[in-house]
Motif scaffolding. Structure first.
Motif, PDB file in Angstrom:
ATOM      1  N   TYR B 136     -26.437 -39.394  26.894  1.00 34.26           N
ATOM      2  CA  TYR B 136     -26.019 -39.902  25.588  1.00 34.26           C
ATOM      3  C   TYR B 136     -27.032 -39.525  24.517  1.00 34.26           C
ATOM      4  O   TYR B 136     -26.680 -39.031  23.446  1.00 34.26           O
ATOM      5  N   TYR B 137     -28.287 -39.734  24.843  1.00 31.41           N
ATOM      6  CA  TYR B 137     -29.332 -39.446  23.869  1.00 31.41           C
ATOM      7  C   TYR B 137     -29.353 -37.955  23.533  1.00 31.41           C
ATOM      8  O   TYR B 137     -29.364 -37.557  22.370  1.00 31.41           O
ATOM      9  N   ALA B 138     -29.305 -37.112  24.589  1.00 32.39           N
ATOM     10  CA  ALA B 138     -29.403 -35.665  24.379  1.00 32.39           C
ATOM     11  C   ALA B 138     -28.229 -35.167  23.542  1.00 32.39           C
ATOM     12  O   ALA B 138     -28.409 -34.382  22.613  1.00 32.39           O
ATOM     13  N   SER B 140     -25.944 -36.971  21.603  1.00 33.67           N
ATOM     14  CA  SER B 140     -25.659 -37.509  20.278  1.00 33.67           C
ATOM     15  C   SER B 140     -26.803 -37.276  19.296  1.00 33.67           C
ATOM     16  O   SER B 140     -26.560 -37.106  18.111  1.00 33.67           O
ATOM     17  N   ASN B 141     -28.039 -37.229  19.774  1.00 39.39           N
ATOM     18  CA  ASN B 141     -29.139 -37.024  18.827  1.00 39.39           C
ATOM     19  C   ASN B 141     -29.575 -35.576  18.717  1.00 39.39           C
ATOM     20  O   ASN B 141     -29.741 -35.043  17.640  1.00 39.39           O
ATOM     21  N   PHE B 142     -29.713 -34.935  19.891  1.00 34.86           N
ATOM     22  CA  PHE B 142     -30.266 -33.586  19.911  1.00 34.86           C
ATOM     23  C   PHE B 142     -29.193 -32.560  19.563  1.00 34.86           C
ATOM     24  O   PHE B 142     -29.404 -31.642  18.801  1.00 34.86           O
ATOM     25  N   MET B 144     -26.042 -33.412  18.384  1.00 39.78           N
ATOM     26  CA  MET B 144     -25.136 -33.912  17.352  1.00 39.78           C
ATOM     27  C   MET B 144     -23.674 -33.966  17.792  1.00 39.78           C
ATOM     28  O   MET B 144     -22.774 -33.659  17.023  1.00 39.78           O
ATOM     29  N   PRO B 146     -20.791 -36.333  18.610  1.00 34.83           N
ATOM     30  CA  PRO B 146     -20.461 -37.755  18.547  1.00 34.83           C
ATOM     31  C   PRO B 146     -19.636 -38.162  19.758  1.00 34.83           C
ATOM     32  O   PRO B 146     -18.484 -37.785  19.880  1.00 34.83           O
ATOM     33  N   GLN B 149     -17.438 -44.087  20.850  1.00 32.85           N
ATOM     34  CA  GLN B 149     -18.213 -45.323  20.774  1.00 32.85           C
ATOM     35  C   GLN B 149     -17.472 -46.499  21.403  1.00 32.85           C
ATOM     36  O   GLN B 149     -18.076 -47.417  21.908  1.00 32.85           O
TER      37      GLN B 149
END
Lengths: 503, 154
Positions: B136-138, B140-142, B144, B146, B149
């Motif tokens: 999830y982190y990789a 959605s943050n790295f 982008m 989405p 949710q």
């Protein structure tokens, strides 16, 4: 060219590029070392991670995974008698024999050095040959590309294991998949059942992830409850000596070149290269009877050859836009995602990306050698990770990977559906790689055929008036016929030997 | 493989005829320079597919080296877990939009580990949590991307 290559090497040493390369090679080795996960699976699963990167970084990472995974397959082949990838199967014969004699470190170091030799040789060949080939291919227009795509498709017959007909059927199924969606010339919807989501056709990546990652996870589930762990073998620390290395050097070089050549033929991959090189080494050896008892040539030949494929497979990919094997097909997908058109123009329009890739392959092989030699003691640990833990992780990565391309849940359904299809295909011994080649080459064949028809105002004469077209079409017919003859021969041989054993 | 080959050929023959039938509905465009239409390629493809399938059928009868494995030997008990896994994935996809990626994926991993009969508590807790959170982190943050949710957004 040397100047461009120097620029490429400089690119590779940029911190973030170097980091993704290291990550790719290390990840590739780990994936290849896990029995059941092939280089194709590895590249398919990790491909989505590259969506956010720039073109060079994305390709560098994938090529790192490719190099690492092909090498990694030799580790469980040597330590567990279970090849991590089909390409590592030939290494089992002599590699595991050495392990039983307590010489696992020697076998592993041999495999590492041979893989490095294979990878380096083929990269150098790639760097020297492909610009020339690309220059030649610049003269191609629609009829030639049509014939080339048909030739690429015909190769399916020869990579389809025991039964080329089944492989061809799989290929035609892939061609069908490729026609779903809007027709490339007139944009007329085909086989979409009125579904909006299918208007753009099946996205290639979810199909690939389904066929190679999800299907593999399903296959692994069959045996997951009876999983056993191999008993740890004690091993001596001694790695291969310089004297031994010099002795096997000719075999290594020959196999590396053989692997490069086999890799460059569209369709033939690392597994075929490894076995061919092993047989050739045994045939030309002074002591062929010793093969299988733990001779170093028996490790050097298949390992140099299967890593030789890595560079070879990229030759047709970069110069003609035709993938050399399933991994190259996925990399072709990656290129397209990055908005680059593989083919001869790539060398003119995106020389920085191409030479960045070349640089990364040179450095990547050195990284593989370093990690391989340093890791000899650690490898025992990687291959002990239970499949029960790996399978859920593969499935989770597949889900996100299928989703990430278009942010669409429909694509996850596609991946799941193709996972089930791929699983059933394995059950009925129908190869999945032809589908990939067909999905990539099918639209190339159709679009160029129709463009050629436009060029020739509806006249079919381009099929026999253009020399290069004729050559490719001839090669296509030859490749199908010869693989059929080979199948008939092997059936006869098998029937003959059965009768002998019965009598 | 004999039975499997026969069934495979029959499926592909039917499939080929279906493609020809379905391609009949591709209306021709009236572009003057369109020499071969949208239906040409699929139809040629389907015809070759049928020929190949018939060929497979014939060679299967003549090939004496093929093992006489019954289809029931291929579809056997071993498939229990793969079928269960597929079913779990279908349920997962159906509920993901409501539950969101994080909760659904943690549950998916946990259920898979349980049907694989993993008993060690540390695996059952760590694998689902770490896999999901790292992915999830990789993504959605790295990268982008989405991820869904669901009703309970974080």
């Amino acid at each position: 060219m040397l100047g461009l290559l120097f620029e490429g090497l400089k690119t590779t040493f940029q911190p973030q590029i170097f980091f993704v390369l290291l990550l790719g090679v290390a990840g590739g080795i780990a994936i290849g070392a896990l029995p059941g996960l092939t280089a194709t699976t590895g590249v398919a699963v990790l491909l989505p991670l590259t969506f956010g990167m720039d073109a060079t970084a994305a390709l560098v990472m994938l090529v790192g995974v490719y190099i690492g995974a092909i090498y990694g397959g030799s580790i469980p082949a040597i330590l567990l008698k279970t090849p991590g990838t089909p390409a590592g199967a030939a290494t089992v014969l002599d590699g595991y024999s050495l392990t039983t004699q307590g010489e696992a470190a020697k076998a592993l170091s041999m495999a590492t050095i041979a893989s490095f030799t294979g990878g380096m040789t083929s990269t150098i060949m790639l760097i020297t040959i492909s610009p020339i080939l690309a220059n030649f291919a610049l003269k191609f227009s629609a009829p030639e590309y049509f014939a080339l795509a048909v030739f690429g498709l015909s190769i399916i017959a020869s990579i389809s294991g025991t039964n080329p007909i089944k492989g061809l059927l799989a290929g035609f199924f892939g061609l069908f998949i490729a026609t779903v969606g809007m027709d490339p010339i007139t944009s007329l919807p085909r086989f979409t059942f009125g579904k909006l989501a299918l208007l753009n056709g099946f996205a290639v990546i979810p199909v690939l992830i389904g066929l190679f990652a999800v299907a593999e996870a399903l296959v692994q589930m069959e045996k997951i409850l009876e999983e056993e762990y191999a008993i740890k073998t004690k091993f001596k620390k001694a790695i291969i000596s310089l004297k031994e290395l010099i002795k096997v050097a000719p075999t290594m070089l020959k196999s590396a070149l053989l692997g490069t050549f086999i890799g460059a033929v569209p369709g033939a991959g690392a597994d075929i290269a490894a076995f061919t090189a092993y047989n050739e080494a045994r045939r030309s050896s002074k002591h062929p009877e010793k093969f299988g008892t733990g001779v170093l040539e028996g490790i050097a030949a298949p390992e140099a050859a299967n890593n030789g494929v890595t560079g070879g497979a990229l030759v047709p990919l970069l110069t003609l836009g035709v993938p050399g094997d399933a991994v190259a097909a996925i990399m072709l997908g990656a290129l397209i995602i990055q908005g680059l058109q593989p083919g001869p123009l790539l060398f003119q329009k995106n020389a920085d990306v191409v030479y960045g890739l070349f640089g990364a392959m040179l450095i990547g092989n050195i990284l593989m050698l370093t990690l391989g030699l340093l890791g000899i003691k650690v490898f025992g640990k990687i291959i002990e990770i239970p499949k029960k833990i790996i399978v859920p992780i593969i499935i989770s990565l597949s889900i996100v990977g299928a989703y990430a391309m278009n942010n669409s849940i429909f694509d996850i359904w596609v991946a799941l559906a193709f996972g089930v299809i791929g699983y059933i295909m394995q059950k009925i011994e129908m190869p999945a790689s032809p589908i990939v080649l067909a999905i990539i080459l099918g639209p190339m064949a159709e679009t160029n055929l129709r463009k050629a028809m436009l060029m020739y105002q509806g006249d079919w004469s381009f099929l026999y008036t253009r020399p290069i077209t004729v050559v490719f079409l001839f090669l296509a017919v030859f490749s199908v016929v010869s693989s059929y003859v080979r199948m008939q021969k092997s059936i006869k041989n098998a029937a003959g030997s059965e009768q002998e054993s019965n009598s | 493989m004999k039975q499997a080959n026969i069934i495979t050929s029959i499926i592909f023959i039917l499939f080929g005829f279906w493609i020809i039938y379905a391609s009949k509905s591709f209306e021709q465009t009236f572009l003057s320079d369109n020499f071969i239409g949208a239906d040409f390629f699929p139809r040629i493809m389907a015809i070759i597919m049928i020929i190949l399938a018939v060929f497979l059928l014939i060679t299967t009868f003549y090939d004496k080296t093929l093992k006489d494995t019954k289809i029931s030997d291929i579809l056997n008990k071993k498939m229990k877990l793969p079928i269960a896994g597929t079913f779990v994935l279908i349920v997962y996809l159906l509920v993901m939009e409501f539950l969101g990626f994080i909760i659904a994926t943690i549950a998916l991993n946990l259920v898979l580990l349980l049907i694989f009969r993993v008993k060690k508590l540390q695996y059952l807790v760590l694998v689902p949590l770490l896999t999901t959170i790292i992915i999830y982190y990789a993504f959605s943050n790295f990268l982008m991307v989405p991820l869904p949710q669901g009703l309970f957004s974080f």
